[in-house]
Motif scaffolding. Structure first.
Motif, PDB file in Angstrom:
ATOM      1  N   THR A   1      28.144   7.634  76.257  1.00  0.00           N
ATOM      2  CA  THR A   1      28.307   6.835  77.466  1.00  0.00           C
ATOM      3  C   THR A   1      29.759   7.023  77.916  1.00  0.00           C
ATOM      4  O   THR A   1      30.688   6.836  77.129  1.00  0.00           O
ATOM      5  CB  THR A   1      28.019   5.349  77.183  1.00  0.00           C
ATOM      6  N   VAL A   2      29.921   7.452  79.177  1.00  0.00           N
ATOM      7  CA  VAL A   2      31.266   7.836  79.631  1.00  0.00           C
ATOM      8  C   VAL A   2      31.604   7.129  80.934  1.00  0.00           C
ATOM      9  O   VAL A   2      30.716   6.708  81.686  1.00  0.00           O
ATOM     10  CB  VAL A   2      31.357   9.372  79.862  1.00  0.00           C
ATOM     11  N   GLN A   3      32.889   7.007  81.163  1.00  0.00           N
ATOM     12  CA  GLN A   3      33.339   6.550  82.477  1.00  0.00           C
ATOM     13  C   GLN A   3      33.067   7.663  83.480  1.00  0.00           C
ATOM     14  O   GLN A   3      33.199   8.839  83.169  1.00  0.00           O
ATOM     15  CB  GLN A   3      34.846   6.232  82.429  1.00  0.00           C
TER      16      GLN A   3
ATOM     17  N   HIS B   1      29.305   3.517  84.652  1.00  0.00           N
ATOM     18  CA  HIS B   1      29.200   4.347  83.451  1.00  0.00           C
ATOM     19  C   HIS B   1      28.027   5.299  83.582  1.00  0.00           C
ATOM     20  O   HIS B   1      27.037   4.976  84.221  1.00  0.00           O
ATOM     21  CB  HIS B   1      29.018   3.463  82.213  1.00  0.00           C
TER      22      HIS B   1
ATOM     23  N   THR C   1      25.445   8.068  81.324  1.00  0.00           N
ATOM     24  CA  THR C   1      25.018   8.526  80.011  1.00  0.00           C
ATOM     25  C   THR C   1      24.858  10.042  80.047  1.00  0.00           C
ATOM     26  O   THR C   1      24.218  10.570  80.962  1.00  0.00           O
ATOM     27  CB  THR C   1      23.680   7.888  79.614  1.00  0.00           C
TER      28      THR C   1
ATOM     29  N   LYS D   1      36.147  11.652  71.426  1.00  0.00           N
ATOM     30  CA  LYS D   1      36.589  10.251  71.371  1.00  0.00           C
ATOM     31  C   LYS D   1      38.067  10.133  71.757  1.00  0.00           C
ATOM     32  O   LYS D   1      38.495   9.154  72.371  1.00  0.00           O
ATOM     33  CB  LYS D   1      36.370   9.674  69.964  1.00  0.00           C
TER      34      LYS D   1
ATOM     35  N   TYR E   1      37.623   8.803  77.635  1.00  0.00           N
ATOM     36  CA  TYR E   1      36.642   8.406  78.651  1.00  0.00           C
ATOM     37  C   TYR E   1      35.340   7.855  78.065  1.00  0.00           C
ATOM     38  O   TYR E   1      34.420   7.496  78.792  1.00  0.00           O
ATOM     39  CB  TYR E   1      36.349   9.569  79.610  1.00  0.00           C
TER      40      TYR E   1
ATOM     41  N   VAL F   1      32.764   5.258  76.458  1.00  0.00           N
ATOM     42  CA  VAL F   1      32.521   3.819  76.437  1.00  0.00           C
ATOM     43  C   VAL F   1      31.637   3.550  75.227  1.00  0.00           C
ATOM     44  O   VAL F   1      30.541   4.101  75.133  1.00  0.00           O
ATOM     45  CB  VAL F   1      31.800   3.365  77.724  1.00  0.00           C
ATOM     46  N   GLY F   2      32.111   2.766  74.299  1.00  0.00           N
ATOM     47  CA  GLY F   2      31.323   2.487  73.097  1.00  0.00           C
ATOM     48  C   GLY F   2      31.273   3.698  72.165  1.00  0.00           C
ATOM     49  O   GLY F   2      31.970   4.701  72.376  1.00  0.00           O
TER      50      GLY F   2
END
Lengths: 439, 439
Positions: free
Chosen positions: B359-361, B397, B399, B420, B424, B426-427
């Protein structure tokens, strides 16, 4: 370590040659697992000069397998000749008479005279093992004969002929005709030049008859099996099945009913999301349904030199691990003299769902006539659809597909006969039985 | 007919009570199949007064199972107490020391000290059977130990925990969360009040360790298994898997590699059209891949009183059919003193396909950054897709799903660590291994 177990192999085709090679190449590992070595000390085949990639050191050659069974220095006679009569039959009898253990892959022989051979083996206190005779490498004989002792079976069924399953799989995946897929199977060596025995279901019937005896404790009755092959399955049937959520497989089914035991081999609709529907190509599958265990499904290679040799090898190592005369596994699950007579359930009384495909002239009242003929025979319908994707133009033929709820075979036959009398059918109706896993 | 085989049953829970009932109700049929009768002559359980629907006529009661093992008038000690230590352990040792045959369903005990118990049984010349310890009613122990002797195995894998498979099946079919399905499983009795042992993979690991020994001839190494449970599998993973043509199953896998034997339990993507992908609910499945046979898949009930009792019953009838001391099936496939030390393959060296969900910005260059991090670690991608069905609006966000071609575990770990670092994400990233049937 105990004395070596001496093996005589009759028949050095693909399976026999694989077996001897494996026994020679894995001699050490097999000796560790069995607590004694296993030695091939005699072989018999038609042509002595053929190179089979086998070391013949210390192996006696016999032109006649029956002579090998009578005279060779062996403890176990392995019959890989094939055929219900002739030298396979003669040599197995000679071996049992002499008190040798016998391992065979010969379904035709067992289907014809398995009970008699079991009696001979039991009288002599020797083992008669035949894992390779049904579904090749799948250990269904051992499972029925040993693992599930004490279970009462309600139904066993399976895909037991790789040729048919290959053809049906190819027909669906490539939208090819039966004839085209059969030719391909012949080219690849999956089908014989004369494929009748496979595609008309006789091979499946032989295997089914053996499983029926193991599951239901009745005498082998290979001649009392209802038979329908796959040669009249069309690509239209396969597509219609798929649209309705089914796939067509040639199944052998044995089922306990109130009136006796059904044994039947026929093209069968199985639900598309069932495990057995995913069994593709030459792979086999056998399902066993019983009251204690529930349902067990085994999927694996049904033929081929190595897979069949693996099953024969398991039978041999079982003998190697037991002391002579010490293990008393009844050949057919219970002592042969205690098998019950086979009580055949009439196919007319078979109960199940049916797929019926009718090609009809496009005229008023046909739908109503079909529906009323079904109702007149107490057949309740799950669905009735006109199958063609585009709306038929007047004057064209239409395809109508019926799927029934559980009903009796004779009701379906009567209804279809009545519909034929109505005069609007084009060609023969197609009727395919539906089989559902217990689930 | 030979003397009756006398059975002592320790533990009268669901399985034990089923077993005794079946032995009593089917006494005649079992005597026919085994050539001798089987009598329960002793039992041991915690509460004597509980009504279990069993006739206690002629059955001696023992409060202490170890005392029963030492003193009761029995030939076979059946251990259905459970647990790796305590009275199960003590009583099985007492029975083996006395020279009794032992039948057990206790995977934890075998995982902990199976080699030692096998040595004890072999020293006394008695049988130690444990079909019910792995995959309940599926006869995988007998198949590995007897049918496939002589095969060299490359990989064995399976769905061996019904609780996990039930939860994963429900999540997919009903689009429910893991927590909701776990609660449902608990309500239905498919999951324990404390479900950790099942859902974190420990139960599967115990079973896998036993199969590894049977298949690869190495000592049991239940503590050397890579473990990942299913508690962090989300409904998004399940949907993404489905879109890509996969289904998520908790598999136990043991595989021969150049550097040793991999043993791993983790959520796994299997192709949607594979047979094992269709194994739903609490059903178990075990696949065996070997060089002679090819691939064998067995599907059946993995738990439940009757299915487990069926496996125990098969173990008992095997003993009933053999003469004392006559059958020499090595407990673990080869004599315990000839098992090889377990040579563990490092999980870092595992090679296979990977599913990676990030999950990315939503910002420029994220796709390129992910792709270049993969390339920098020599990971070749089968697909890279933005998973959300509707186009993402700026600032939201996104995916991103990657599926890799076969690659090394440590390359994937390095690439994910590097991604990581980019800032960018998320989670946490989700990484799920892909396993393909041989086919």
């Amino acid at each position: 370590m105990a004395d070596a177990l001496k093996i005589g192999v009759a028949g050095l085709g693909t399976v026999g040659a694989s077996l001897v090679r494996i026994l020679q190449q894995r001699a050490n590992a097999l000796a560790v697992a069995c607590g004694r070595s296993i030695q091939v000390t005699a072989v018999s085949a038609r042509s002595r000069d053929k190179d089979r990639g086998i070391s013949m050191d210390g192996i006696a050659w016999f032109d006649d397998p029956a002579e090998m069974a009578r005279d060779a220095d062996i403890d176990v006679f392995v019959e890989l000749i094939g055929g219900a009569e002739g030298s396979a039959d003669l040599s197995v009898r000679a071996a049992l008479n002499r008190g040798l253990h016998v391992v065979t892959a010969n379904k035709a022989l067992l289907a014809r005279c398995g009970v008699e051979l079991a009696q001979m083996a039991e009288a002599k206190g020797v083992l008669l093992n035949y894992e390779a005779a049904v579904a090749g490498g799948i250990p269904v004989i051992k499972t029925l004969r040993e693992s599930l002792t004490g279970n009462n079976f309600s139904r066993i069924y399976g895909i037991m002929n790789g040729t048919c399953n290959y053809i049906l799989t190819r027909m669906e995946k490539e939208s090819l005709t039966f004839e085209a897929c059969l030719q391909e199977a012949q080219r690849l060596g999956y089908a014989e030049a004369d494929p009748t025995f496979d595609i008309e279901g006789n091979d499946t019937a032989h295997k089914l008859s053996i499983l029926t005896t193991l599951a239901f404790g009745s005498e082998i009755a290979a001649d009392s099996i209802y038979l329908e092959g796959i040669s009249n399955i069309s690509i239209e049937d396969i597509h219609a099945a798929r649209d309705l959520g089914y796939r067509i497989k040639l199944l052998g089914v044995a089922q306990r009913t109130e009136s006796g035991i059904e044994q039947r081999v026929h093209p069968t609709m199985v639900p598309l999301d069932s495990v057995i529907a995913q069994v593709d190509g030459v792979t086999n599958a056998v399902a066993l349904e019983s009251d204690i265990l529930g349902e067990l499904l085994m999927v694996g290679p049904g033929a081929g030199g190595n897979a069949t040799a693996s099953a024969v090898l398991g039978d041999i190592t079982d003998i190697a691990k037991s002391r002579p005369g010490a293990q008393k596994v009844p050949v057919l699950g219970r002592p042969a003299h205690l098998l019950e007579p086979y009580r055949q359930a009439a196919m007319q009384s078979h109960e199940g769902g049916y797929f019926i495909r009718l090609t009809v002239q496009d005229r008023t009242g046909v739908f109503a006539s079909i529906a009323s003929n079904m109702a007149a025979n107490d057949i309740s319908l799950e669905s009735i659809v006109q199958h063609s994707k585009q709306a038929a133009r007047p004057g064209q033929h239409q395809t109508i597909i019926l799927v029934t709820h559980a009903t009796m075979e004779n009701a379906v036959r009567r209804a279809v006969a009545a519909i034929k009398q109505e005069g609007y059918l084009v060609g023969e109706p197609q009727v395919i039985r539906i089989e559902r896993p217990k689930g």
